[in-house]
Write a protein that holds these residues in place. Structure first.
Motif, PDB file in Angstrom:
ATOM      1  N   ILE A 124       0.846  -1.186   0.000  1.00 23.14           N
ATOM      2  CA  ILE A 124       0.000   0.000   0.000  1.00 23.14           C
ATOM      3  C   ILE A 124       0.886   1.242   0.000  1.00 23.14           C
ATOM      4  CG2 ILE A 124      -1.765   1.309   1.251  1.00 23.14           C
ATOM      5  CD1 ILE A 124      -2.784  -1.332   0.113  1.00 23.14           C
ATOM      6  N   ASP A 125       0.688   2.092  -0.978  1.00 19.86           N
ATOM      7  CA  ASP A 125       1.438   3.342  -1.060  1.00 19.86           C
ATOM      8  C   ASP A 125       0.678   4.408  -0.274  1.00 19.86           C
ATOM      9  OD1 ASP A 125       2.813   5.626  -1.629  1.00 19.86           O
ATOM     10  OD2 ASP A 125       2.552   5.531  -3.808  1.00 19.86           O
ATOM     11  N   ARG A 126       1.070   4.606   0.953  1.00 19.72           N
ATOM     12  CA  ARG A 126       0.343   5.525   1.836  1.00 19.72           C
ATOM     13  C   ARG A 126       0.427   6.973   1.366  1.00 19.72           C
ATOM     14  NH1 ARG A 126       0.366   3.040   7.786  1.00 19.72           N
ATOM     15  NH2 ARG A 126       0.851   0.874   7.288  1.00 19.72           N
ATOM     16  N   ASP A 170      -8.351   9.016   7.305  1.00 19.93           N
ATOM     17  CA  ASP A 170      -9.505   8.921   8.190  1.00 19.93           C
ATOM     18  C   ASP A 170      -9.718   7.517   8.758  1.00 19.93           C
ATOM     19  OD1 ASP A 170     -10.215  11.649   7.757  1.00 19.93           O
ATOM     20  OD2 ASP A 170     -11.090  11.072   5.827  1.00 19.93           O
ATOM     21  N   VAL A 171      -8.812   6.602   8.449  1.00 19.24           N
ATOM     22  CA  VAL A 171      -8.936   5.220   8.918  1.00 19.24           C
ATOM     23  C   VAL A 171      -8.076   5.039  10.165  1.00 19.24           C
ATOM     24  CG1 VAL A 171      -8.574   2.785   8.315  1.00 19.24           C
ATOM     25  CG2 VAL A 171      -9.339   4.414   6.561  1.00 19.24           C
ATOM     26  N   TYR A 172      -8.601   4.309  11.146  1.00 15.58           N
ATOM     27  CA  TYR A 172      -7.812   4.018  12.335  1.00 15.58           C
ATOM     28  C   TYR A 172      -6.484   3.392  11.925  1.00 15.58           C
ATOM     29  CZ  TYR A 172     -12.105   4.571  15.121  1.00 15.58           C
ATOM     30  OH  TYR A 172     -13.236   5.057  15.709  1.00 15.58           O
ATOM     31  N   PRO A 173      -5.369   3.857  12.451  1.00 15.69           N
ATOM     32  CA  PRO A 173      -4.053   3.327  12.054  1.00 15.69           C
ATOM     33  C   PRO A 173      -3.935   1.810  12.178  1.00 15.69           C
ATOM     34  CG  PRO A 173      -3.777   5.348  13.311  1.00 15.69           C
ATOM     35  CD  PRO A 173      -5.239   4.996  13.375  1.00 15.69           C
ATOM     36  N   ARG A 174      -4.582   1.234  13.172  1.00 15.97           N
ATOM     37  CA  ARG A 174      -4.470  -0.218  13.368  1.00 15.97           C
ATOM     38  C   ARG A 174      -5.069  -1.007  12.214  1.00 15.97           C
ATOM     39  NH1 ARG A 174      -8.227  -2.531  18.109  1.00 15.97           N
ATOM     40  NH2 ARG A 174      -7.393  -4.444  17.209  1.00 15.97           N
ATOM     41  N   PHE A 175      -5.909  -0.356  11.394  1.00 19.45           N
ATOM     42  CA  PHE A 175      -6.556  -1.048  10.286  1.00 19.45           C
ATOM     43  C   PHE A 175      -5.881  -0.790   8.940  1.00 19.45           C
ATOM     44  CE2 PHE A 175     -10.275  -0.715  13.269  1.00 19.45           C
ATOM     45  CZ  PHE A 175     -10.305  -2.072  13.571  1.00 19.45           C
ATOM     46  N   ILE A 176      -4.757  -0.111   8.976  1.00 17.21           N
ATOM     47  CA  ILE A 176      -3.980   0.094   7.752  1.00 17.21           C
ATOM     48  C   ILE A 176      -2.715  -0.727   7.863  1.00 17.21           C
ATOM     49  CG2 ILE A 176      -2.874   1.764   6.223  1.00 17.21           C
ATOM     50  CD1 ILE A 176      -4.571   3.943   7.499  1.00 17.21           C
ATOM     51  N   LYS A 177      -2.620  -1.785   7.085  1.00 19.01           N
ATOM     52  CA  LYS A 177      -1.456  -2.654   7.084  1.00 19.01           C
ATOM     53  C   LYS A 177      -0.597  -2.357   5.856  1.00 19.01           C
ATOM     54  CE  LYS A 177      -3.216  -4.637  10.708  1.00 19.01           C
ATOM     55  NZ  LYS A 177      -2.675  -4.336  12.056  1.00 19.01           N
ATOM     56  N   ASP A 178       0.555  -2.969   5.791  1.00 26.03           N
ATOM     57  CA  ASP A 178       1.472  -2.706   4.683  1.00 26.03           C
ATOM     58  C   ASP A 178       0.906  -3.133   3.330  1.00 26.03           C
ATOM     59  OD1 ASP A 178       3.338  -1.641   6.396  1.00 26.03           O
ATOM     60  OD2 ASP A 178       4.478  -3.500   6.613  1.00 26.03           O
ATOM     61  N   TYR A 179       0.014  -4.170   3.339  1.00 22.57           N
ATOM     62  CA  TYR A 179      -0.502  -4.697   2.073  1.00 22.57           C
ATOM     63  C   TYR A 179      -2.032  -4.750   2.023  1.00 22.57           C
ATOM     64  CZ  TYR A 179       4.292  -6.288   1.185  1.00 22.57           C
ATOM     65  OH  TYR A 179       5.645  -6.340   0.973  1.00 22.57           O
TER      66      TYR A 179
END
Length: 279
Positions: free
Chosen positions: A67-69, A79-88
């Motif tokens: 995922i290219d943040r 706007d997404v909780y950080p815990r729900f954004i993973k590397d892929y």
């Protein structure tokens, strides 16, 4: 679920880009990963929807793009909780998994996952089949029910043997779990709190319990297929899964709603869920 996805993010994506979305619904979660793997040299898929428990397998198999943040097309990530954004992978919905039971026929209400093993429920316990997204969760849940650490595989498999002896109803999908509870074929089972509202909406006398051992968070989200030929479009689609307007639709369709925090549940959503997609 595919119909709700089509009415939500698919429709929004097609309106914004003019590109038609084609859903591939004919596979189990693990089979989705396999499909991406066998097509790596000539990828026909652009995105895949997986639950959090299978993301590590997909990463190990090398079937997801990172995922290219910083992508200008992923504006909703902020706007997404950080815990729900993973590397892929990025989560779109999440819900606690606990115990559901029939309040009319069960006189001694369950309070824990361990109650699924009560002998009086023999033959009337509904659980997800192994092919279900959460089919393997019965192993850590069994370990918890026996008072062990959820990572204790031996304890989990021992409890699985005891569960098999109780002749549970193994359901291939969530709809089958809900139907078994609605028609009273099952008295108790495992289910997300969100889907409990669906069963209640059907008029079934059911209630959801936050287990003493602790409910298990289930999250479902989207990853971009490795070697996709349409990465920019894939990023646009992923971004739309997190769009507030699309999210509102899924909140209605999938019965996600806020719960009182003193009751222990925190049912919510990060956006909508979807099946394999390809164009």
């Amino acid at each position: 679920m595919g119909d709700q996805i089509r009415a939500g993010v698919d429709a929004a994506f097609e309106k914004a880009t003019g590109v038609k979305v084609v859903q591939d619904r004919g596979s189990s979660p693990v089979e989705r990963i396999t499909k991406l793997k066998v097509n790596l040299s000539n990828q026909i898929f652009d995105l895949v929807q997986l639950h959090d428990g299978l993301v590590p397998l997909a990463v190990k198999q090398g079937v997801l793009e990172p995922i290219d943040r910083n992508s200008p097309r992923l504006t909703n990530l902020k706007d997404v909780y950080p815990r729900f954004i993973k590397d892929y992978w990025v989560a779109m919905i999440f819900s606690p998994l606990g115990v559901i039971y029939n309040t009319k026929l069960v006189k001694n209400p369950p309070t824990a996952f361990a109650d699924l093993w009560r002998p009086e429920f023999k033959g009337r316990i509904v659980l997800p089949d192994i092919s279900h997204s959460i089919g393997s969760y019965i192993i850590p849940i069994g370990a918890l029910a026996s008072g062990k650490d959820p990572k204790d595989e031996a304890a989990g498999f021992e409890m699985l043997k005891k569960m098999v002896a109780l002749q549970p109803i193994w359901a291939k999908d969530t709809d089958s779990i809900m139907t078994a509870l609605r028609n009273e074929e099952a008295l108790i089972g495992m289910l997300y709190t969100s889907q409990t509202f669906t069963v209640k909406g059907w008029g079934a006398p059911v209630e959801w319990v936050y287990p003493k051992e602790g409910a298990i968070l289930y999250a479902s989200g989207t990853g971009i297929a490795k070697n996709t030929k349409n990465k920019e479009l894939a990023e646009q689609y992923l971004n739309l899964t997190l769009d507030p307007q699309v999210e509102t639709l899924y909140s209605q369709k999938f019965n996600y709603r806020d719960q009182p925090e003193d009751g222990g549940t925190a049912d919510a959503r990060a956006a909508g869920a979807r099946a394999d997609q390809r164009r």
